[in-house]
Design a protein around this motif. Structure first.
Motif, PDB file in Angstrom:
ATOM      1  N   GLY A 138      42.694  34.074  30.240  1.00 35.48           N
ATOM      2  CA  GLY A 138      42.743  35.548  29.874  1.00 35.48           C
ATOM      3  C   GLY A 138      41.462  36.206  30.508  1.00 35.48           C
ATOM      4  N   ALA A 139      40.168  35.924  30.316  1.00 40.84           N
ATOM      5  CA  ALA A 139      39.131  36.427  30.873  1.00 40.84           C
ATOM      6  C   ALA A 139      39.041  36.289  32.373  1.00 40.84           C
ATOM      7  CB  ALA A 139      37.760  35.763  30.189  1.00 40.84           C
ATOM      8  N   PHE A 140      39.434  35.184  32.796  1.00 43.00           N
ATOM      9  CA  PHE A 140      39.629  35.190  34.348  1.00 43.00           C
ATOM     10  C   PHE A 140      40.501  36.026  34.961  1.00 43.00           C
ATOM     11  CE2 PHE A 140      40.913  33.047  38.310  1.00 43.00           C
ATOM     12  CZ  PHE A 140      39.874  33.158  39.140  1.00 43.00           C
ATOM     13  N   TYR A 141      41.717  36.207  34.490  1.00 43.26           N
ATOM     14  CA  TYR A 141      42.497  37.128  35.240  1.00 43.26           C
ATOM     15  C   TYR A 141      42.537  38.541  34.611  1.00 43.26           C
ATOM     16  CZ  TYR A 141      44.480  32.906  37.620  1.00 43.26           C
ATOM     17  OH  TYR A 141      44.714  31.995  38.539  1.00 43.26           O
ATOM     18  N   ALA A 142      41.515  38.893  33.948  1.00 47.65           N
ATOM     19  CA  ALA A 142      41.582  40.023  33.161  1.00 47.65           C
ATOM     20  C   ALA A 142      42.061  41.291  33.912  1.00 47.65           C
ATOM     21  CB  ALA A 142      40.271  40.367  32.599  1.00 47.65           C
ATOM     22  N   GLU A 143      41.732  41.484  35.156  1.00 41.93           N
ATOM     23  CA  GLU A 143      42.255  42.240  35.979  1.00 41.93           C
ATOM     24  C   GLU A 143      43.818  42.465  36.065  1.00 41.93           C
ATOM     25  OE1 GLU A 143      41.788  41.921  40.391  1.00 41.93           O
ATOM     26  OE2 GLU A 143      40.982  39.779  39.679  1.00 41.93           O
ATOM     27  N   HIS A 144      44.543  41.516  35.694  1.00 41.83           N
ATOM     28  CA  HIS A 144      46.061  41.656  35.721  1.00 41.83           C
ATOM     29  C   HIS A 144      46.650  41.917  34.329  1.00 41.83           C
ATOM     30  CE1 HIS A 144      45.770  40.225  39.656  1.00 41.83           C
ATOM     31  NE2 HIS A 144      45.404  39.023  39.326  1.00 41.83           N
ATOM     32  N   LYS A 145      45.631  42.001  33.367  1.00 43.98           N
ATOM     33  CA  LYS A 145      46.287  42.244  32.006  1.00 43.98           C
ATOM     34  C   LYS A 145      47.185  43.554  31.908  1.00 43.98           C
ATOM     35  CE  LYS A 145      44.643  42.018  27.248  1.00 43.98           C
ATOM     36  NZ  LYS A 145      43.589  41.612  26.344  1.00 43.98           N
ATOM     37  N   GLY A 146      48.263  43.466  31.388  1.00 41.22           N
ATOM     38  CA  GLY A 146      49.313  44.401  31.214  1.00 41.22           C
ATOM     39  C   GLY A 146      50.406  44.315  32.186  1.00 41.22           C
ATOM     40  N   ARG A 219      32.531  36.188  44.512  1.00 43.20           N
ATOM     41  CA  ARG A 219      31.130  36.258  43.767  1.00 43.20           C
ATOM     42  C   ARG A 219      31.536  36.155  42.389  1.00 43.20           C
ATOM     43  NH1 ARG A 219      29.411  39.492  48.032  1.00 43.20           N
ATOM     44  NH2 ARG A 219      29.732  41.444  46.848  1.00 43.20           N
ATOM     45  N   ARG A 220      32.276  36.795  41.783  1.00 46.31           N
ATOM     46  CA  ARG A 220      32.578  36.846  40.349  1.00 46.31           C
ATOM     47  C   ARG A 220      33.392  35.602  39.831  1.00 46.31           C
ATOM     48  NH1 ARG A 220      35.917  40.813  40.373  1.00 46.31           N
ATOM     49  NH2 ARG A 220      37.802  39.586  40.068  1.00 46.31           N
ATOM     50  N   GLU A 221      34.140  35.491  40.719  1.00 37.81           N
ATOM     51  CA  GLU A 221      34.808  34.125  40.348  1.00 37.81           C
ATOM     52  C   GLU A 221      34.206  32.815  40.368  1.00 37.81           C
ATOM     53  OE1 GLU A 221      39.462  36.025  41.541  1.00 37.81           O
ATOM     54  OE2 GLU A 221      38.354  34.498  42.680  1.00 37.81           O
ATOM     55  N   LEU A 222      33.344  32.795  41.573  1.00 41.52           N
ATOM     56  CA  LEU A 222      32.405  31.236  41.796  1.00 41.52           C
ATOM     57  C   LEU A 222      31.547  31.608  40.516  1.00 41.52           C
ATOM     58  CD1 LEU A 222      31.961  31.447  45.592  1.00 41.52           C
ATOM     59  CD2 LEU A 222      33.124  29.882  44.095  1.00 41.52           C
ATOM     60  N   GLU A 223      30.924  32.474  40.066  1.00 39.29           N
ATOM     61  CA  GLU A 223      29.953  32.608  39.041  1.00 39.29           C
ATOM     62  C   GLU A 223      30.746  32.173  37.776  1.00 39.29           C
ATOM     63  OE1 GLU A 223      26.476  33.051  36.922  1.00 39.29           O
ATOM     64  OE2 GLU A 223      26.940  32.916  39.015  1.00 39.29           O
ATOM     65  N   PHE A 224      32.006  32.464  37.447  1.00 36.78           N
ATOM     66  CA  PHE A 224      32.828  32.238  36.380  1.00 36.78           C
ATOM     67  C   PHE A 224      32.753  30.683  36.200  1.00 36.78           C
ATOM     68  CE2 PHE A 224      36.650  31.025  33.835  1.00 36.78           C
ATOM     69  CZ  PHE A 224      36.702  32.328  32.906  1.00 36.78           C
ATOM     70  N   PHE A 225      33.290  29.902  37.295  1.00 32.18           N
ATOM     71  CA  PHE A 225      33.420  28.419  37.143  1.00 32.18           C
ATOM     72  C   PHE A 225      32.102  27.765  37.475  1.00 32.18           C
ATOM     73  CE2 PHE A 225      37.773  29.726  37.721  1.00 32.18           C
ATOM     74  CZ  PHE A 225      38.374  28.978  36.490  1.00 32.18           C
ATOM     75  N   PHE A 226      31.159  28.060  38.264  1.00 27.68           N
ATOM     76  CA  PHE A 226      29.994  27.475  38.782  1.00 27.68           C
ATOM     77  C   PHE A 226      28.809  28.644  38.539  1.00 27.68           C
ATOM     78  CE2 PHE A 226      33.477  25.938  41.559  1.00 27.68           C
ATOM     79  CZ  PHE A 226      33.610  24.550  41.049  1.00 27.68           C
ATOM     80  N   PRO A 227      28.437  28.783  37.305  1.00 23.63           N
ATOM     81  CA  PRO A 227      27.188  29.772  36.954  1.00 23.63           C
ATOM     82  C   PRO A 227      26.037  29.151  37.542  1.00 23.63           C
ATOM     83  CG  PRO A 227      28.123  28.566  35.112  1.00 23.63           C
ATOM     84  CD  PRO A 227      28.934  28.091  35.972  1.00 23.63           C
ATOM     85  N   ARG A 228      25.327  30.159  37.947  1.00 22.72           N
ATOM     86  CA  ARG A 228      23.773  29.740  38.149  1.00 22.72           C
ATOM     87  C   ARG A 228      23.013  29.534  36.915  1.00 22.72           C
ATOM     88  NH1 ARG A 228      23.531  35.074  42.135  1.00 22.72           N
ATOM     89  NH2 ARG A 228      24.898  35.575  40.528  1.00 22.72           N
TER      90      ARG A 228
END
Length: 382
Positions: A138-146, A219-228
């Motif tokens: 849900g957090a990853f696809y938050a922009e599609h909520k609704g 950038r946002r999605e890569l940070e979600f799965f592969f955080p620095r």
């Protein structure tokens, strides 16, 4: 990286190396000369030369990109940032990264999808198999909520394991979207029959793969799965079962030679189940500890340590099916030459170059299987 350049071309990076003796992170200015694959390194603190200009073709030109870990004379250096504006302008567009996800409905086609990526010039710089929770999806696809498809999408993404990857190549974002094809599988089959979604998708939700749609999204999605900053990360954990399994590691040379896709295809085709998969860049000390059982036993121990720490490797947890020796036999004898004579269909016979660069490490002793799996997927993954 294009090596058809003038003699004077020089790329500059800021690199970091953890000095285990002093327990300090040291910063360097690293210069790469693509004309003859020479490197030159300066210590930023002492402002002195650390390595005079030296031809070093053990590292390919394509390996010089921000975020990568390179091995220079057994020292693992992380390329943290561009060292000058020229390098930034020259390489930032030619080394674009994007996020790719093989969705749960298509993981059985992972070898074919990885192969399609490789053939299109993509380099897999990070990879992990994970199982998303409902909150994470849900957090990853938050922009599609609704939106009407949101609940079905979350349900799909939590229905099984997925494989997430950082891909790199020139114009990676648009090129990956082109390779995927239209979002709707039926449209993809009609207008782009060779695309990934046309070949492996089912409908608009079960459409095989995800791809970032813009540099900001990437950038946002890569940070979600592969955080620095992994200390504050809520990224999905790996999928390791840590029981009744054995370990395989696709070695750095095989990864560099783009053999990962075919090795995964062969493992799947042979009926072995891959339970977990994750890329690593191992420190020399980690390799010494992991391979310690071979110390004093095989003459190649030192070279084995250097090979395993020479770049990205990919660890796989394999379902042992009650007998780890079955997978060990499938990998084949340690010496690829012997393997080609005695067991020509084994992985080492097909992809190995030498006893050291033999494509795949596999657990040799049945009793060591739980320890080796735990070393990669619990200890090193923390």
């Amino acid at each position: 990286m294009n090596t058809g350049v003038e003699d004077s071309t020089r790329y500059c990076f800021i690199a970091e190396w953890f000095d285990p003796q002093a327990a300090l992170v040291r910063q360097y200015q690293l210069f790469f000369y693509p004309r003859d694959c020479s490197i030159e390194i300066f210590d930023l603190k002492t402002r002195r030369s650390f390595l005079k200009k030296t031809k070093y073709d053990a590292i390919k030109g394509s390996e010089y990109f921000v975020g990568n870990v390179i091995n220079v004379y057994s020292r693992q250096m992380t390329l943290k940032e561009y060292g000058d504006e020229f390098t930034r302008k020259q390489l930032s567009t030619s080394q674009e990264t994007t996020l790719a996800i093989i969705k749960p409905d298509a993981t059985r086609f992972k070898g074919d999808i990885l192969q399609a990526m490789s053939r299109d010039g993509f380099k897999v710089t990070q990879i992990q198999m994970c199982h998303l929770t409902k909150d994470q999806a849900g957090a990853f696809y938050a922009e599609h909520k609704g939106k009407p498809f949101f609940n079905n999408l979350v349900e799909l993404m939590t229905s099984g394991c997925c494989i997430v990857m950082e891909l790199m190549r020139p114009n990676a974002i648009l090129r990956w979207r082109d390779l995927l094809g239209p979002t709707n599988t039926q449209q993809a089959q009609a207008s782009a029959p060779n695309s990934i979604r046309a070949r492996f998708g089912t409908d608009q939700t079960k459409n095989a793969c995800h791809g970032s749609d813009s540099p900001e999204s990437a950038r946002r999605e890569l940070e979600f799965f592969f955080p620095r900053d992994t200390s504050r990360s809520r990224a999905p954990a790996n999928t390791a079962r840590l029981s009744n399994s054995t370990l395989a590691v696709v070695k750095p040379q095989a990864v560099k030679d783009d053999q990962l896709a075919q090795i995964v295809k062969d493992i799947d085709a042979a009926g072995f189940n891959i339970l977990a998969l994750k890329s690593f860049n191992l420190e020399k000390s980690d390799c010494e500890e992991f391979l310690e059982v071979y110390k004093g036993v095989v003459n190649e121990y030192g070279d084995m340590v250097c090979e395993m720490s020479s770049g990205t490797c990919v660890a796989l947890e394999i379902d042992a099916q009650g007998d780890p020796a079955k997978f060990r036999a499938f990998v084949g004898p340690a010496d690829p030459e012997i393997a080609r004579h005695l067991r020509p269909q084994t992985l080492r016979a097909k992809y190995g170059k030498s006893k050291v660069q033999n494509a795949v490490h596999v657990t040799d002793l049945v009793d060591d299987a739980p320890l080796e799996v735990e070393y990669f997927f619990r200890i090193l993954s923390q």
